[in-house]
Design a protein around this motif. Structure first.
Motif, PDB file in Angstrom:
ATOM      1  N   MET A 163     -37.098  28.456  -9.366  1.00 51.39           N
ATOM      2  CA  MET A 163     -37.864  28.769  -8.263  1.00 51.39           C
ATOM      3  C   MET A 163     -38.509  30.332  -8.414  1.00 51.39           C
ATOM      4  O   MET A 163     -38.087  31.194  -8.761  1.00 51.39           O
ATOM      5  CB  MET A 163     -36.832  28.939  -7.113  1.00 51.39           C
ATOM      6  N   ALA A 164     -39.997  29.863  -8.077  1.00 50.30           N
ATOM      7  CA  ALA A 164     -40.784  31.146  -8.002  1.00 50.30           C
ATOM      8  C   ALA A 164     -40.796  31.913  -6.936  1.00 50.30           C
ATOM      9  O   ALA A 164     -41.052  33.179  -6.704  1.00 50.30           O
ATOM     10  CB  ALA A 164     -42.009  30.651  -8.505  1.00 50.30           C
ATOM     11  N   ILE A 165     -40.707  31.234  -5.624  1.00 48.63           N
ATOM     12  CA  ILE A 165     -40.884  31.835  -4.384  1.00 48.63           C
ATOM     13  C   ILE A 165     -39.857  31.308  -3.665  1.00 48.63           C
ATOM     14  O   ILE A 165     -39.571  29.915  -3.402  1.00 48.63           O
ATOM     15  CB  ILE A 165     -42.211  31.586  -3.913  1.00 48.63           C
ATOM     16  N   ALA A 166     -38.988  32.101  -2.574  1.00 52.83           N
ATOM     17  CA  ALA A 166     -38.191  31.602  -1.793  1.00 52.83           C
ATOM     18  C   ALA A 166     -38.672  30.553  -0.725  1.00 52.83           C
ATOM     19  O   ALA A 166     -39.903  30.690  -0.242  1.00 52.83           O
ATOM     20  CB  ALA A 166     -37.341  32.827  -0.896  1.00 52.83           C
ATOM     21  N   PRO A 167     -38.154  29.484  -0.551  1.00 48.60           N
ATOM     22  CA  PRO A 167     -38.683  28.349   0.255  1.00 48.60           C
ATOM     23  C   PRO A 167     -38.988  28.937   1.877  1.00 48.60           C
ATOM     24  O   PRO A 167     -39.894  28.552   2.529  1.00 48.60           O
ATOM     25  CB  PRO A 167     -37.822  27.039   0.361  1.00 48.60           C
ATOM     26  N   GLU A 168     -37.979  29.988   2.078  1.00 45.02           N
ATOM     27  CA  GLU A 168     -38.119  30.584   3.419  1.00 45.02           C
ATOM     28  C   GLU A 168     -39.336  31.121   3.650  1.00 45.02           C
ATOM     29  O   GLU A 168     -40.023  31.517   4.495  1.00 45.02           O
ATOM     30  CB  GLU A 168     -36.810  31.364   3.823  1.00 45.02           C
ATOM     31  N   SER A 169     -39.802  32.051   2.566  1.00 43.82           N
ATOM     32  CA  SER A 169     -41.099  32.815   2.539  1.00 43.82           C
ATOM     33  C   SER A 169     -42.331  31.684   2.786  1.00 43.82           C
ATOM     34  O   SER A 169     -43.236  32.372   3.527  1.00 43.82           O
ATOM     35  CB  SER A 169     -41.185  33.586   1.482  1.00 43.82           C
ATOM     36  N   ILE A 170     -42.256  30.800   2.141  1.00 43.05           N
ATOM     37  CA  ILE A 170     -43.345  29.644   1.973  1.00 43.05           C
ATOM     38  C   ILE A 170     -43.388  29.396   3.651  1.00 43.05           C
ATOM     39  O   ILE A 170     -44.642  29.053   4.288  1.00 43.05           O
ATOM     40  CB  ILE A 170     -43.376  28.644   0.937  1.00 43.05           C
ATOM     41  N   HIS A 171     -42.211  28.737   4.137  1.00 42.67           N
ATOM     42  CA  HIS A 171     -42.133  28.241   5.443  1.00 42.67           C
ATOM     43  C   HIS A 171     -42.795  29.147   6.487  1.00 42.67           C
ATOM     44  O   HIS A 171     -43.526  28.618   7.265  1.00 42.67           O
ATOM     45  CB  HIS A 171     -40.720  27.634   5.548  1.00 42.67           C
ATOM     46  N   TYR A 172     -42.357  30.408   6.313  1.00 42.78           N
ATOM     47  CA  TYR A 172     -42.744  31.481   7.330  1.00 42.78           C
ATOM     48  C   TYR A 172     -44.375  31.476   7.464  1.00 42.78           C
ATOM     49  O   TYR A 172     -44.950  31.346   8.295  1.00 42.78           O
ATOM     50  CB  TYR A 172     -42.258  32.727   7.010  1.00 42.78           C
ATOM     51  N   ILE A 173     -45.085  31.423   6.150  1.00 43.39           N
ATOM     52  CA  ILE A 173     -46.438  31.600   6.101  1.00 43.39           C
ATOM     53  C   ILE A 173     -47.156  30.474   6.521  1.00 43.39           C
ATOM     54  O   ILE A 173     -48.089  30.611   7.143  1.00 43.39           O
ATOM     55  CB  ILE A 173     -46.721  32.033   4.540  1.00 43.39           C
ATOM     56  N   VAL A 174     -46.312  29.359   6.055  1.00 50.68           N
ATOM     57  CA  VAL A 174     -47.243  28.110   6.588  1.00 50.68           C
ATOM     58  C   VAL A 174     -47.105  27.859   7.824  1.00 50.68           C
ATOM     59  O   VAL A 174     -48.306  27.134   8.342  1.00 50.68           O
ATOM     60  CB  VAL A 174     -46.499  26.813   5.588  1.00 50.68           C
ATOM     61  N   THR A 175     -46.382  27.997   8.487  1.00 49.77           N
ATOM     62  CA  THR A 175     -45.908  27.737   9.999  1.00 49.77           C
ATOM     63  C   THR A 175     -46.708  28.665  10.890  1.00 49.77           C
ATOM     64  O   THR A 175     -46.882  28.440  12.039  1.00 49.77           O
ATOM     65  CB  THR A 175     -44.450  27.779  10.270  1.00 49.77           C
ATOM     66  N   GLN A 176     -47.406  29.856  10.363  1.00 55.51           N
ATOM     67  CA  GLN A 176     -48.154  30.684  11.091  1.00 55.51           C
ATOM     68  C   GLN A 176     -49.548  29.994  11.142  1.00 55.51           C
ATOM     69  O   GLN A 176     -50.391  30.610  12.004  1.00 55.51           O
ATOM     70  CB  GLN A 176     -48.377  32.020  10.396  1.00 55.51           C
ATOM     71  N   VAL A 177     -49.958  28.942  10.437  1.00 60.02           N
ATOM     72  CA  VAL A 177     -51.197  28.406  10.426  1.00 60.02           C
ATOM     73  C   VAL A 177     -51.338  27.423  11.727  1.00 60.02           C
ATOM     74  O   VAL A 177     -50.684  26.726  11.995  1.00 60.02           O
ATOM     75  CB  VAL A 177     -51.755  27.572   9.215  1.00 60.02           C
ATOM     76  N   PRO A 178     -52.228  27.673  12.508  1.00 56.66           N
ATOM     77  CA  PRO A 178     -52.547  26.769  13.682  1.00 56.66           C
ATOM     78  C   PRO A 178     -52.646  25.437  13.295  1.00 56.66           C
ATOM     79  O   PRO A 178     -53.315  24.658  12.228  1.00 56.66           O
ATOM     80  CB  PRO A 178     -53.757  27.167  14.020  1.00 56.66           C
ATOM     81  N   GLY A 179     -52.016  24.402  14.031  1.00 58.02           N
ATOM     82  CA  GLY A 179     -51.945  23.138  13.839  1.00 58.02           C
ATOM     83  C   GLY A 179     -50.541  22.624  13.016  1.00 58.02           C
ATOM     84  O   GLY A 179     -50.405  21.427  12.893  1.00 58.02           O
ATOM     85  N   VAL A 180     -50.043  23.547  12.537  1.00 53.14           N
ATOM     86  CA  VAL A 180     -48.820  23.134  11.592  1.00 53.14           C
ATOM     87  C   VAL A 180     -47.414  23.201  12.625  1.00 53.14           C
ATOM     88  O   VAL A 180     -47.271  24.138  13.268  1.00 53.14           O
ATOM     89  CB  VAL A 180     -48.591  24.129  10.361  1.00 53.14           C
ATOM     90  N   ILE A 181     -46.691  22.060  12.485  1.00 47.79           N
ATOM     91  CA  ILE A 181     -45.599  22.033  13.305  1.00 47.79           C
ATOM     92  C   ILE A 181     -44.340  22.536  12.415  1.00 47.79           C
ATOM     93  O   ILE A 181     -43.607  23.155  12.929  1.00 47.79           O
ATOM     94  CB  ILE A 181     -45.250  20.478  13.851  1.00 47.79           C
ATOM     95  N   ASN A 182     -44.300  21.780  11.159  1.00 47.75           N
ATOM     96  CA  ASN A 182     -43.144  22.449  10.520  1.00 47.75           C
ATOM     97  C   ASN A 182     -43.554  22.108   8.843  1.00 47.75           C
ATOM     98  O   ASN A 182     -44.614  21.359   8.766  1.00 47.75           O
ATOM     99  CB  ASN A 182     -41.786  21.548  10.678  1.00 47.75           C
ATOM    100  N   CYS A 183     -42.715  22.365   7.890  1.00 49.83           N
ATOM    101  CA  CYS A 183     -42.794  21.944   6.318  1.00 49.83           C
ATOM    102  C   CYS A 183     -41.603  21.969   5.932  1.00 49.83           C
ATOM    103  O   CYS A 183     -40.504  22.476   6.244  1.00 49.83           O
ATOM    104  CB  CYS A 183     -43.736  22.861   5.815  1.00 49.83           C
ATOM    105  N   HIS A 184     -41.515  20.965   4.865  1.00 52.16           N
ATOM    106  CA  HIS A 184     -40.268  20.755   4.625  1.00 52.16           C
ATOM    107  C   HIS A 184     -40.173  20.314   3.041  1.00 52.16           C
ATOM    108  O   HIS A 184     -41.564  20.039   2.315  1.00 52.16           O
ATOM    109  CB  HIS A 184     -39.201  19.755   5.136  1.00 52.16           C
TER     110      HIS A 184
END
Length: 302
Positions: free
Chosen positions: A217-238
């Motif tokens: 694993m290169a990046i913790a999924p929690e870090s990616i999730h936090y960045i992605v969910t800040q983008v308008p229009g995104v409800i969630n990612c998994h």
């Protein structure tokens, strides 16, 4: 965006190869004229420095980040394979040093003759090693080159080896002046810490590069999730997955739940997500599977 720094890496490897050849010749000559086992072991260690540079030049030719039909993810892992070759060279050097030291203990101590001129030569060698290590490490970190960073680590161990050997030879030099033959054992005794430093360097190179080869694993999924969910229009990612090395090349995959119904707007949101991840972890390649706002799945953990 994919970055190809192979030309600069190749230039650094050629410069350090020439300097390592000079260092190896000087150590071998002084080791042969004085009969010092620890210095001969150090010369062997320096030989692996030159071999590592040659190995690095070969892998540098093969490690293009540009994908092709047969290698759609690029060829950068060749650099990590080259770094593992460095670890193998270090392991061989460690074994040779230990067997030579044990053999000399069994067969008996041999006289070592050292002069102030030879000590000055070794100080020059030490200065060259210090320059090579810091030069390679600074360029390697700037370019994100695994092979340069691994080789700098090897050369850094060579610095400590040379300092250890130099201290022992100074003691032997004083033993000749004070007529203390017991200090001649310093040459054999110091061969053991030299072997330990070589092994330690090999272990560090190994542990630094295995994660890249086994897709750790290169990046913790929690870090990616936090960045992605800040983008308008995104409800969630998994289903977030990442591999590679930050600063060198990172691959990210995810399922993205967006709050839109039309494909065009969903596409714009995914591009915004890619831009944010690129800004944080560049260079990065992102694969996104878009899902509708009412999507439900038991595996979603955020």
């Amino acid at each position: 965006m994919i970055q190809d720094n192979r030309a600069e890496v190749r230039r650094v490897l050629l410069i350090t190869l020439l300097l390592n050849i000079v260092v190896m010749i000087l150590k071998a000559l002084v080791g042969w004229t004085t009969g010092s086992l620890s210095l001969q072991a150090d010369a062997l260690h320096s030989f692996t420095d030159g071999a590592n540079n040659v190995l690095g030049l070969v892998t540098n030719r093969l490690s293009s980040p540009e994908p092709d039909r047969d290698h759609p993810y690029g060829h950068q892992k060749y650099e990590a394979i080259g770094a593992l070759g460095i670890a193998a060279f270090l392991g061989i050097a460690c074994f040779e040093i230990l067997t030579s030291a044990i053999e000399r203990i069994i067969t008996g101590i041999k006289e070592v003759r050292i002069t102030s001129t030879e000590l000055w030569v070794l100080l020059i060698v030490l200065g060259i090693n210090i320059f090579v290590a810091f030069y390679e490490r600074s360029v390697g970190r700037r370019l994100g080159s695994r092979i340069l960073i691994a080789d700098a680590s090897h050369t850094m161990s060579d610095i400590w080896v040379t300092i250890t050997v130099l201290v022992g030879l100074v003691g032997i030099w004083q033993a000749q002046i004070w007529e203390l033959p017991q200090l001649l054992w310093l040459d054999v005794i110091l061969a053991f810490p030299v072997a330990f430093l070589v092994f330690r360097s090999a272990w560090k190179v190994l542990t630094d590069n295995l994660p890249w080869l086994v897709d750790h694993m290169a990046i913790a999924p929690e870090s990616i999730h936090y960045i992605v969910t800040q983008v308008p229009g995104v409800i969630n990612c998994h289903a977030i997955a990442s591999r590679g090395v930050i600063g060198r090349q990172v691959f990210i995959e995810m399922h993205l739940i967006v709050d839109v119904k039309d494909v065009e707007t969903a596409h714009e949101i995914t591009e915004a997500v890619e831009r944010e991840l690129e800004k944080k972890f560049a260079p990065v390649r992102v694969l996104i599977h878009v899902e509708p706002p009412d999507y439900r799945y038991d595996a979603i953990s955020f």
